[in-house]
Structures are given as structure tokens and as C-alpha cells.
Design a protein around this motif. Structure first.
Motif, PDB file in Angstrom:
ATOM      1  N   SER A   1      29.903  59.188 -14.676  1.00 51.32           N
ATOM      2  CA  SER A   1      29.451  60.430 -14.049  1.00 51.32           C
ATOM      3  C   SER A   1      28.752  60.166 -12.723  1.00 51.32           C
ATOM      4  CB  SER A   1      28.517  61.201 -14.990  1.00 51.32           C
ATOM      5  OG  SER A   1      27.322  60.482 -15.241  1.00 51.32           O
ATOM      6  N   SER A   2      28.462  58.907 -12.438  1.00 48.97           N
ATOM      7  CA  SER A   2      27.870  58.533 -11.154  1.00 48.97           C
ATOM      8  C   SER A   2      28.934  58.566 -10.060  1.00 48.97           C
ATOM      9  CB  SER A   2      27.285  57.117 -11.227  1.00 48.97           C
ATOM     10  OG  SER A   2      26.340  56.993 -12.264  1.00 48.97           O
ATOM     11  N   ALA A   3      28.477  58.614  -8.814  1.00 46.49           N
ATOM     12  CA  ALA A   3      29.411  58.491  -7.701  1.00 46.49           C
ATOM     13  C   ALA A   3      30.113  57.141  -7.795  1.00 46.49           C
ATOM     14  CB  ALA A   3      28.666  58.597  -6.379  1.00 46.49           C
ATOM     15  N   ARG A   4      31.390  57.139  -7.543  1.00 43.34           N
ATOM     16  CA  ARG A   4      32.154  55.892  -7.582  1.00 43.34           C
ATOM     17  C   ARG A   4      31.660  54.965  -6.485  1.00 43.34           C
ATOM     18  NH1 ARG A   4      33.694  51.705  -8.336  1.00 43.34           N
ATOM     19  NH2 ARG A   4      35.782  50.832  -8.283  1.00 43.34           N
ATOM     20  N   ILE A   5      31.289  53.742  -6.875  1.00 45.92           N
ATOM     21  CA  ILE A   5      30.802  52.740  -5.921  1.00 45.92           C
ATOM     22  C   ILE A   5      31.886  51.704  -5.707  1.00 45.92           C
ATOM     23  CG2 ILE A   5      29.032  51.022  -5.415  1.00 45.92           C
ATOM     24  CD1 ILE A   5      27.149  52.528  -7.282  1.00 45.92           C
ATOM     25  N   ASP A   6      32.437  51.658  -4.520  1.00 47.79           N
ATOM     26  CA  ASP A   6      33.464  50.670  -4.205  1.00 47.79           C
ATOM     27  C   ASP A   6      32.861  49.274  -4.278  1.00 47.79           C
ATOM     28  OD1 ASP A   6      36.030  49.785  -3.359  1.00 47.79           O
ATOM     29  OD2 ASP A   6      35.257  49.529  -1.328  1.00 47.79           O
ATOM     30  N   GLY A   7      33.494  48.404  -5.043  1.00 48.01           N
ATOM     31  CA  GLY A   7      32.984  47.048  -5.205  1.00 48.01           C
ATOM     32  C   GLY A   7      32.252  46.839  -6.517  1.00 48.01           C
ATOM     33  N   ALA A   8      32.021  47.922  -7.255  1.00 41.85           N
ATOM     34  CA  ALA A   8      31.376  47.835  -8.564  1.00 41.85           C
ATOM     35  C   ALA A   8      32.362  48.270  -9.649  1.00 41.85           C
ATOM     36  CB  ALA A   8      30.129  48.707  -8.615  1.00 41.85           C
TER      37      ALA A   8
END
Length: 442
Positions: free
Chosen positions: A429-436
Motif C-alpha cells: 500500500s506504500s508508494a512503489r520505491i524503485d530499487g526496493a
């Protein structure tokens, strides 16, 4: 499609077949588009004008004036009504009130369409052959999302009407567009910063450098805990993990406003990080263990630092405004670009963590909530006022703040500089973090 579209597309097909292919497939039936007339004509799309209707060329000139005078290569993100690109290609006087800058020195003009449906709409109703025929012009068919291309102009209406696939690039462009304003605000607060630095100087002298924490904590795994709403999904998991001996569990690092909800659910972090100049004692629990370490920037109010019951360590941001004090009182410099999560994560890396899982690090408003534990508006923000969005972990659009998007993209840039560290998100539900990567934590 119209005859204008056919003629425009013929030029594009000859020079950029990949772009022509995308335009052929584009559909703009979903747009609410109409002609708007003032002193000039422009197109309104979903209530957003693609240019001024009063003086399109003067507006285009303002965009061009952002470029340095010795610029030889320029990228244009979006196109509005095509006026900016046309002026860049034109070396002659364009009206009686001003002359376009002599751009004969330009060697390349790279055009980056931000929405092919919008591009197709423009080509249907306007003749863009002037700049489409210019040999210096190149239309980019595949856009890089996480870096801008040299000297550039970004056309504001196109940023507002951008295709979803270019959302990351949009955030970067908007962040860069607002950098000067943010820097000015920072300069305006310079006197406050200096006053706070002076007030806390005795604490910087007395309390230990945060770098010393490495003597006590050096672990391969760390949990970095923010105050985003998704934290509420993981209280039980974190409480169970916290019961394990220090040698068998990850290091727990929390941001300041997360301490109250964590303590109320039996989760005691090892370290709390605080950088906010407006933080107060009311943001913390009334009582908590006296063995929790505080890492603070000297921007934190003096009374909060002096009141802290546990061990205290200080650090500085990597911002140049800390350079002078660092020459006198050297401290650990931590990455910080607006969010307290940034230095909390960088501290974990400094403490040798190569496996970092993020909790409550949402950068958005899941379920239209601003924070875990804290009522809507208690920390200054209200979900109902959000006007922006990001994609979450399952590809849904979630409301957010413009500043949160900037913090998110800054974190993604930081992650790209740490290839030796594995980053994980604990909530979809969090913002998608590129690299995680996503890691289920139950």
C-alpha cells in the motif's frame, strides 16, 4: 483522423518510424478537448490549456529564457501547442514586440512527448511541419524516467496531462522545476537556522558524534520505521521481532513521530532520528525507556534535546550550510533531502546494514490517512487536501503531496548509489520505491 494529422504523420514516419507507430495507435477520445479563443487560439484538454490564449509566443519566449545563452543542445519535455519548439527553430523576428533569441547555435533539439494521445490530438488540429522538418530536431520515442537530459525545458500543461507510464519522469521534472523555489525558502530561513545552531552549540559540544554509534551497533540487517499509515499493519510483527535478543534481531531505527505509536504497541526502537525544527515534546510519549538513543540535527529545538531521557548523538545534513560548523565541530554527515526518513536510512547504512526493510515509509496516503496513530491534520497535513498521486505497490494511484513525491524520488536516487545494500518495502500500500523489493512481514 484529420488531413493535418495525415500530413504531420507523413513527416514523422520518414524520420522517426517508431514515434509514428505509437502515434498511429494513440487514441484521444477520452479527452475533453475544445478550442479556446482569446487574442490567440489554443486547445483546452480536460480543463487545462495547452498554452496561453492571450500571447502564445510571449509565453514560449518565457520558457526559452530559462536556457543558458551558450546552450547548444536542448531537450523539450512535452510540447504544448508546439510554440516553444517552433521558436527554438526560428532565428528571425517573430512579431513586432520582441525578437526570438538567435538560436542558430543550437545543434540538437530533442523533443520528448510525455503523452502520445496528447501529441496525436495536437497533430490532428495544428500544422507542426515547421519544426518537424528542422534537421536539428529529434523526437525521442523511449524516455528515461530517472534522469533528465542536459539543458531542458518542461512544458507545464504536458506535465499535468502526462501519461501514467511517465509518472516518475514527471515527478523528477516537477522537483527540478521547484528546486529554485525550495532553495529560496531555505535561504529565507537562514537566520532561523543560525539562531538554532547557536542555541544548540553547547549540545553539539557535549553530546557525542553519531558516528560513535558504530561502536555499539554494527549489524547487517536494519528495520527503518516511518510514521506512514501502513505501519499499523506491522505492529504485531515488529513487537515480536523486538522480543528477540539484539544479537538475533535487526537494528530498529525509527523517525521521531513514530515513537509514540511504536511504544504504545510494545515496540522499543534502538535509535530515534529527529531533524524537524518544529518538533515538540508533545510529539513524543510522556514516558519511555531511558536507553533509546536519539540522533538529532542541530535544527531540533533545544528543549526537546535537553529533555530526552536517553543517550544523545548529533549529526549534520550533507547540505553546504553545515560546512562551516562541521569544520569547527566535526560530525557524521547524513543524506537528507526533506524527509527524516532519509537520514534514518543513511544512518542504517553507516552502521553497516546491507539489508534494510522499510516500515511506514509510504510517501502517500493509503486509505486516505496521513499517518499511523496521529489524527488527520495532527502533523500538519490533511489527506483531503492532497492534489497529487503516485503508484503504490500494486499499481494503484494513491493520493500524496508534491513534497512526498520529491522525497520519494530523492530516496530512489540514493538507493541507486548503494548497490551493495538490499532495500525492501514491507507494504504494497506504500508508494512503489524503485530499487526496493517487496518483502512480506507477518
Amino acid at each position: 483522423m484529420t488531413e493535418l494529422f495525415t500530413s504531420n504523420l507523413a513527416l514523422i514516419s520518414q524520420r522517426w518510424p517508431a514515434v509514428a507507430s505509437k502515434l498511429t495507435l494513440a487514441n484521444f477520445d477520452h479527452f475533453d478537448a475544445n478550442l479556446v479563443t482569446g487574442q490567440n487560439q489554443t486547445i483546452s484538454v480536460n480543463g487545462i490549456q495547452l498554452s496561453s490564449r492571450h500571447n502564445r509566443l510571449a509565453e514560449a519566449q518565457l520558457f526559452i529564457e530559462q536556457l543558458p545563452k551558450n546552450c547548444v543542445d536542448v531537450t523539450v519535455y512535452g510540447m504544448g501547442m508546439g510554440d516553444v519548439i517552433s521558436l527554438l527553430c526560428d532565428d528571425s523576428t517573430v512579431n513586432d514586440s520582441f525578437q526570438a533569441p538567435l538560436r542558430s547555435e543550437l545543434q540538437t533539439i530533442t523533443v520528448c512527448p510525455l503523452n502520445y494521445s496528447l501529441f496525436a490530438l495536437l497533430l490532428c488540429y495544428t500544422d507542426q511541419s515547421e519544426w518537424l522538418n528542422d534537421p536539428r530536431v529529434y523526437i525521442e520515442s523511449e524516455l528515461t524516467q530517472n534522469v533528465t537530459n542536459g539543458q531542458y525545458i518542461s512544458i507545464t500543461p504536458d506535465l499535468l496531462l502526462i501519461d501514467d507510464c511517465n509518472a516518475v519522469l514527471r515527478d523528477l521534472l516537477v522537483y527540478e522545476n521547484n528546486r529554485a523555489y525550495a532553495n529560496q525558502r531555505s535561504q529565507d530561513n537562514e537566520s532561523i537556522f543560525k539562531q538554532r545552531l547557536a542555541a544548540n552549540r553547547h549540545l553539539l559540544t557535549k553530546d557525542a558524534d553519531a558516528a560513535k554509534l558504530k561502536d555499539h551497533y554494527s549489524k547487517p540487517k536494519a528495520y527503518v520505521i516511518g510514521t506512514g499509515p501502513s505501519l499499523e499493519q506491522h505492529y504485531q510483527f515488529l513487537a515480536t521481532e523486538r522480543l528477540k535478543p539484539l544479537g538475533q534481531r535487526p537494528l530498529f531505527i525509527a523517525v521521531d513521530t513514530a515513537l509514540t505509536p511504536l511504544i504504545s504497541h510494545g515496540v522499543v526502537p534502538d535509535i530515534v532520528v529527529s531533524i524537524e525544527q518544529n518538533i515538540t515534546r508533545e510529539h513524543f510519549p510522556k514516558t519511555f525507556a531511558d536507553d533509546i538513543n536519539l540522533v538529532y540535527f542541530p535544527t531540533v529545538p533545544t528543549d526537546v534535546i535537553e529533555w530526552w531521557p536517553g543517550p544523545k548523538y548529533n549529526a549534520y545534513s550533507q547540505h553546504t550550510k553545515y560546512d562551516a560548523i562541521n569544520e569547527q565541530l566535526t560530525k557524521l554527515r547524513l543524506f537528507s533531502n526533506g524527509s527524516v526518513l532519509h537520514p534514518a536510512i543513511d544512518l542504517a547504512v553507516h552502521l553497516q546494514a546491507s539489508d534494510i526493510t522499510l516500515f511506514g515509509s509510504d510517501f502517500c496516503y493509503p486509505n486516505n490517512k496521513t499517518h499511523a496513530h496521529w489524527p488527520d491534520g495532527a502533523l500538519g497535513l490533511k489527506a483531503a487536501h492532497a492534489k497529487h498521486w503516485v503508484f503504490n505497490g500494486i499499481g494503484e494511484k494513491v493520493a500524496t503531496e508534491l513534497s512526498f513525491r520529491g522525497y520519494l524520488r530523492s530516496l530512489e536516487h540514493y538507493i541507486r548509489t548503494k548497490p551493495h545494500v538490499a532495500f525492501y518495502q514491507s507494504s504494497l500500500s506504500s508508494a512503489r520505491i524503485d530499487g526496493a523489493s517487496f518483502k512480506e512481514c507477518k
